[in-house]
Scaffold this motif. Structure first.
Motif, PDB file in Angstrom:
ATOM      1  N   MET A 123      -2.892   1.908  -3.317  1.00  0.00           N
ATOM      2  CA  MET A 123      -3.565   2.709  -2.189  1.00  0.00           C
ATOM      3  C   MET A 123      -3.160   2.055  -0.929  1.00  0.00           C
ATOM      4  SD  MET A 123      -7.374   3.195  -4.121  1.00  0.00           S
ATOM      5  CE  MET A 123      -8.042   4.048  -2.814  1.00  0.00           C
ATOM      6  N   VAL A 126       0.243   3.075  -0.008  1.00  0.00           N
ATOM      7  CA  VAL A 126       0.279   4.548   0.404  1.00  0.00           C
ATOM      8  C   VAL A 126      -0.182   4.840   1.905  1.00  0.00           C
ATOM      9  CG1 VAL A 126      -0.614   6.830  -0.191  1.00  0.00           C
ATOM     10  CG2 VAL A 126       0.174   5.448  -1.869  1.00  0.00           C
ATOM     11  N   TYR A 138       3.151  -7.302   5.309  1.00  0.00           N
ATOM     12  CA  TYR A 138       2.800  -8.626   5.428  1.00  0.00           C
ATOM     13  C   TYR A 138       2.841  -9.284   6.530  1.00  0.00           C
ATOM     14  CZ  TYR A 138       3.315  -7.971   0.224  1.00  0.00           C
ATOM     15  OH  TYR A 138       3.058  -7.171  -1.009  1.00  0.00           O
ATOM     16  N   ALA A 142      -0.865 -10.014  15.307  1.00  0.00           N
ATOM     17  CA  ALA A 142      -0.278 -10.546  16.558  1.00  0.00           C
ATOM     18  C   ALA A 142       1.166 -10.414  16.556  1.00  0.00           C
ATOM     19  CB  ALA A 142      -0.693 -12.209  16.732  1.00  0.00           C
TER      20      ALA A 142
ATOM     21  N   ALA B  19     -12.777   7.664  -5.857  1.00  0.00           N
ATOM     22  CA  ALA B  19     -13.159   6.029  -5.871  1.00  0.00           C
ATOM     23  C   ALA B  19     -14.656   5.882  -6.528  1.00  0.00           C
ATOM     24  CB  ALA B  19     -13.078   5.537  -4.314  1.00  0.00           C
ATOM     25  N   SER B  51      -7.614   9.454  -2.888  1.00  0.00           N
ATOM     26  CA  SER B  51      -6.453   8.419  -2.880  1.00  0.00           C
ATOM     27  C   SER B  51      -6.528   7.567  -4.050  1.00  0.00           C
ATOM     28  CB  SER B  51      -5.790   7.726  -1.611  1.00  0.00           C
ATOM     29  OG  SER B  51      -7.019   7.084  -1.290  1.00  0.00           O
ATOM     30  N   ALA B  52      -7.896   7.179  -4.344  1.00  0.00           N
ATOM     31  CA  ALA B  52      -8.213   6.111  -5.384  1.00  0.00           C
ATOM     32  C   ALA B  52      -7.717   6.900  -6.693  1.00  0.00           C
ATOM     33  CB  ALA B  52      -9.479   5.869  -5.331  1.00  0.00           C
ATOM     34  N   ALA B  55      -4.172   6.976  -7.468  1.00  0.00           N
ATOM     35  CA  ALA B  55      -3.684   5.801  -7.650  1.00  0.00           C
ATOM     36  C   ALA B  55      -3.823   5.673  -9.275  1.00  0.00           C
ATOM     37  CB  ALA B  55      -4.184   4.599  -6.957  1.00  0.00           C
ATOM     38  N   PHE B  86      -0.472  11.552  -1.301  1.00  0.00           N
ATOM     39  CA  PHE B  86      -1.103   9.979  -1.366  1.00  0.00           C
ATOM     40  C   PHE B  86       0.116   9.497  -2.696  1.00  0.00           C
ATOM     41  CE2 PHE B  86      -5.529  11.067  -0.212  1.00  0.00           C
ATOM     42  CZ  PHE B  86      -5.121  10.740   1.046  1.00  0.00           C
ATOM     43  N   SER B  88       2.663   7.409  -4.422  1.00  0.00           N
ATOM     44  CA  SER B  88       3.136   5.899  -4.128  1.00  0.00           C
ATOM     45  C   SER B  88       4.466   5.718  -5.238  1.00  0.00           C
ATOM     46  CB  SER B  88       2.057   4.950  -4.566  1.00  0.00           C
ATOM     47  OG  SER B  88       1.968   4.964  -6.070  1.00  0.00           O
ATOM     48  N   LEU B  91       7.653   4.742  -3.102  1.00  0.00           N
ATOM     49  CA  LEU B  91       7.846   3.970  -2.323  1.00  0.00           C
ATOM     50  C   LEU B  91       8.762   2.891  -2.405  1.00  0.00           C
ATOM     51  CD1 LEU B  91       3.858   3.767  -0.902  1.00  0.00           C
ATOM     52  CD2 LEU B  91       5.870   5.442  -0.247  1.00  0.00           C
ATOM     53  N   GLU B  92       9.520   2.338  -1.496  1.00  0.00           N
ATOM     54  CA  GLU B  92      10.173   1.228  -1.422  1.00  0.00           C
ATOM     55  C   GLU B  92       9.547   0.095  -1.574  1.00  0.00           C
ATOM     56  OE1 GLU B  92      13.411   0.556   1.400  1.00  0.00           O
ATOM     57  OE2 GLU B  92      13.785   2.748   1.026  1.00  0.00           O
ATOM     58  N   ASP B  93       9.761  -0.982  -2.351  1.00  0.00           N
ATOM     59  CA  ASP B  93       8.985  -2.126  -2.609  1.00  0.00           C
ATOM     60  C   ASP B  93       9.310  -2.843  -1.253  1.00  0.00           C
ATOM     61  OD1 ASP B  93       7.295  -2.786  -4.517  1.00  0.00           O
ATOM     62  OD2 ASP B  93       8.700  -3.256  -5.984  1.00  0.00           O
ATOM     63  N   VAL B  94       8.392  -3.548  -0.853  1.00  0.00           N
ATOM     64  CA  VAL B  94       8.471  -4.555   0.385  1.00  0.00           C
ATOM     65  C   VAL B  94       8.328  -5.827  -0.186  1.00  0.00           C
ATOM     66  CG1 VAL B  94       7.504  -5.463   2.495  1.00  0.00           C
ATOM     67  CG2 VAL B  94       6.977  -2.614   1.872  1.00  0.00           C
ATOM     68  N   ARG B  96       7.326  -9.288  -1.042  1.00  0.00           N
ATOM     69  CA  ARG B  96       6.282 -10.202  -0.356  1.00  0.00           C
ATOM     70  C   ARG B  96       6.847 -11.500  -0.042  1.00  0.00           C
ATOM     71  NH1 ARG B  96       0.694 -10.658  -1.814  1.00  0.00           N
ATOM     72  NH2 ARG B  96       0.833  -8.787  -3.086  1.00  0.00           N
ATOM     73  N   PRO B  97       6.487 -11.888   1.142  1.00  0.00           N
ATOM     74  CA  PRO B  97       7.139 -13.259   1.490  1.00  0.00           C
ATOM     75  C   PRO B  97       6.968 -14.486   0.709  1.00  0.00           C
ATOM     76  CG  PRO B  97       5.463 -12.674   3.306  1.00  0.00           C
ATOM     77  CD  PRO B  97       5.656 -11.285   2.100  1.00  0.00           C
ATOM     78  N   GLY B 327       0.569 -16.401  17.792  1.00  0.00           N
ATOM     79  CA  GLY B 327      -0.426 -15.690  16.962  1.00  0.00           C
ATOM     80  C   GLY B 327      -1.582 -15.302  17.518  1.00  0.00           C
ATOM     81  N   GLY B 328      -1.805 -15.042  18.922  1.00  0.00           N
ATOM     82  CA  GLY B 328      -2.589 -14.384  19.621  1.00  0.00           C
ATOM     83  C   GLY B 328      -3.905 -15.310  19.418  1.00  0.00           C
ATOM     84  N   GLU B 330      -6.289 -16.110  17.705  1.00  0.00           N
ATOM     85  CA  GLU B 330      -6.378 -16.957  16.577  1.00  0.00           C
ATOM     86  C   GLU B 330      -5.691 -18.174  16.698  1.00  0.00           C
ATOM     87  OE1 GLU B 330      -7.690 -16.351  13.865  1.00  0.00           O
ATOM     88  OE2 GLU B 330      -7.140 -17.472  12.462  1.00  0.00           O
TER      89      GLU B 330
END
Ligand SMILES: Nc1ncnc2c1ncn2[C@@H]1O[C@H](COP(=O)(O)OP(=O)(O)O)[C@@H](O)[C@H]1O
Ligand SMILES: [Mg+2]
Lengths: 249, 359
Positions: A123, A126, A138, A142, B19, B51-52, B55, B86, B88, B91-94, B96-97, B327-328, B330
């Motif tokens: 979700m 999306v 990710y 900032a 949901a 949207s739930a 999914a 909605f 998914s 969608l392209e995979d991002v 993860r770092p 980072g602002g 923070e």
């Protein structure tokens, strides 16, 4: 034709900061499935009006009803049930700075639903894709520009599929292309999900794309309310000037 | 009312899939799937979806089509609109770092430390250069900024430095007085305290307090200026941030630190003198003359040199962490904390080096 039951209705609302009255005698109805635009010069009290409708500031007097239910003076817990059906995009975005974009959008889902982590992830992706920011998932607030923050804020406001969406100047600070895409998104949300949307904006192009109904605040009170067509033909000088030149007064 | 039911090998979804209802549907679904083999999915009875629900639907379709061929009885047009909004699946995979492994983290922190250290040295050379230029060329300094910084960084630390030194002198004397008297050497208290306060305790305690108060103030001020783009604004006015922001603090603390240390020595001695008089009956005159007798000029010179080096470390480390904030809002908190930890550590290490050099 009988008007449908209003989603939000304000009667004789007056808002003050301390002793200073900012707006008064506000009577307006927000109808379901419509996009309502709140217009008015800078400092005329649009944000104040929103905050009073959302009870972030307690109204000085008058009545605010959601789905026919009076919320002025309602106790916090009951009001939270109403808040869950509402999404708000603040003027500055108001993202939580210490967590990533993904977590910002996931927070309401984690706190208010019992969905599985994989469903929540789906979700969030999306919703971020709707505002075209899936690639920034990710990153941290900032690291985003002002316009990107606002779009993440919209994604967060949409997390729980609200029935009413409030946006305070959503397209301010966006380039025209992104602004138009955002307007298309709002139109799509209304068309497919029957969402009721309240937008504060000065952007003439946006107003022409979006407005079902406009509310024009001037001199502390509601100068005009009606459809976009009625507004243009109203004959009220301040409003005609605005629609002709995009300027107030 | 949402429901999930299996008729033959057809799975029927109906009602509200939202949901609020998905968690329950999920449970019922796994129950149904354990008993039946499903090859047909009927969505035509779905009345509402959010949207739930989408999914949930997509995960269901993915799961079933992995098990075997699947046909779908489509939902109403309205629901198909929601499914489309909605969606998914494409969608392209991002990516993860990637989280670094432990070896990488250790290596990273070594590299980090090294580059941080090098940056501090560069900053130090900048600060020294501009502070020497700044002594002759007062024209670039804001009027009154030195006095202002002396008050902010030095004078406001006086009460706490004084109080702490008094207590330290008092307690050390209290702890030492009894055993010294039992050994018949009560009058050595003055010698020990004077030597300890001047050579070690006063400069070290003062530096630690100043690192906590003034070092953190320097770091947070500069970090805030950085995240609010004030430093960029200075640059664009052709003003050097080091010269404009850091140098006045550098001068101020260089002046104030020896004064604070002197104050600390005096109050520490006062604490000791009270114990000496009360417990050991040593008069103040004797206490002072004994204290002075153990101290040479070189003790004071080394102590003041040391305290000035501490001041420099505190300003440069504070400024360094301020400049490298990321980072602002923070980040401001984080670099302030790091600067205090780093400058206290640096002060203690420098103190150890001094002790080894002038043993
Ligand atoms: N917290 C506050 N305290 C006192 N006055 C305020 C406060 N917030 C806004 N105001 C005043 O209320 C008026 C309306 O502000 P606002 O609702 O933010 O205007 P708009 O959103 O239309 O630009 C302004 O005159 C502003 O100075
Ligand atoms: Mg506003």
């Amino acid at each position: 034709m009988k008007n449908p039951e209003p989603v939000i209705s304000l009667r004789n609302l007056e808002a003050r900061y301390g002793e200073v009255s900012i707006i008064k005698d506000i009577n307006l109805d927000i109808l379901p499935g419509e996009i309502s635009i709140i217009l008015g010069g800078s400092g005329s009290g649009k944000t104040t009006l929103l905050k009073n409708i959302l009870r972030l500031e307690e109204p000085w007097s008058g009545s605010v009803k959601y789905w026919g239910e009076e919320v002025v003076g309602m106790d916090e817990l009951r009001f939270e049930d109403i808040l869950r059906k509402i999404g708000v995009v603040f003027q500055g975005g108001a993202l939580l700075n210490s967590i990533s974009v993904f977590e910002n959008v996931a927070i309401p889902l984690e706190q208010h639903t019992h969905l599985s982590p994989s469903a929540i992830e789906r979700m969030v992706r999306v919703k971020l894709n709707l505002v075209r920011l899936a690639y920034a998932m990710y990153q941290f607030p900032a690291e985003l520009s002002g316009g990107m923050k606002k779009r993440v804020a919209l994604a967060r406001a949409l997390a729980l599929d609200p029935q009413i969406l409030f946006c305070d100047e959503p397209t301010a600070g966006l380039d025209p292309l992104t602004a138009a895409a955002l307007d298309d998104l709002l139109l799509d949300l209304r068309a497919k999900l029957k969402m009721t949307i309240v937008v504060v904006t000065h952007d003439l192009a946006s107003i022409h794309r979006l407005a079902d109904r406009v509310f024009f605040i001037d001199g502390q009170s509601l100068l005009f309310s009606g459809t976009l067509g009625e507004a243009k033909a109203s004959g009220i000088p301040a409003i005609e000037t605005f629609f002709r030149s995009g300027r107030y007064g | 009312m949402p429901q999930i039911s299996a008729v033959g090998n057809t799975l029927v979804l109906a009602g509200e899939i939202t949901a609020a209802t998905v968690p329950r549907l999920q449970k019922e679904l796994s129950h149904v799937l354990r008993q039946k083999k499903v090859s047909h999915l009927d969505a035509s009875g779905i009345a509402r979806m959010d949207s739930a629900g989408v999914a949930f639907w997509e995960e269901l379709v993915l799961k079933l089509s992995k098990r075997g061929p699947l046909t779908i009885q489509p939902a109403s047009e309205e629901i198909r609109g929601v499914l489309d909004s909605f969606r998914s699946l494409d969608l392209e995979d991002v990516p993860r770092p990637r989280e670094p492994g432990w070896l990488e983290r250790i290596g990273g922190s070594v590299v980090d430390f090294w580059s941080s250290f090098k940056d501090s040295l560069y900053l130090a050379s900048d600060v020294f250069y501009w502070s020497i230029v700044g002594i002759w060329d007062r024209h670039a300094a804001r009027k009154g900024s030195l006095a202002h910084q002396c008050i902010v960084l030095g004078q406001t630390a006086l009460p706490i430095v004084g109080l702490l030194s008094f207590i330290v002198g008092f307690i050390i004397s209290l702890q030492g007085a009894i055993p010294l008297r039992d050994l018949g050497g009560g009058h050595y208290l003055a010698n020990i305290l004077a030597f300890g306060m001047v050579n070690e305790l006063a400069p070290l305690f003062t530096a630690i307090i100043v690192a906590g108060r003034s070092g953190s103030a320097i770091a947070s001020e500069i970090a805030t200026m950085k995240v609010t783009e004030e430093l960029d604004a200075l640059r664009m006015m052709a003003l050097n941030p080091v010269r404009y922001v850091v140098v006045p603090k550098f001068h101020a603390l260089t002046l104030m630190m020896p004064l604070l240390v002197t104050f600390s020595i005096l109050l520490g001695e006062l604490g000791g003198a009270i114990i000496a008089l009360g417990y050991l009956g040593i008069s103040p005159e004797v206490f002072i003359s004994r204290s002075v007798s153990v101290l040479g000029l070189s003790d004071f010179l080394i102590t003041y040199a040391k305290s000035i080096v501490f001041a420099w470390l505190i300003v440069i480390i504070g400024a360094h962490y301020g400049f490298r904030v990321a980072g602002g809002a923070e980040g401001v908190g984080r670099s302030t904390t790091s600067s205090v930890v780093a400058s206290i550590l640096a002060v203690i290490i420098a103190d150890a080096v001094f002790s080894l050099l002038y043993l």
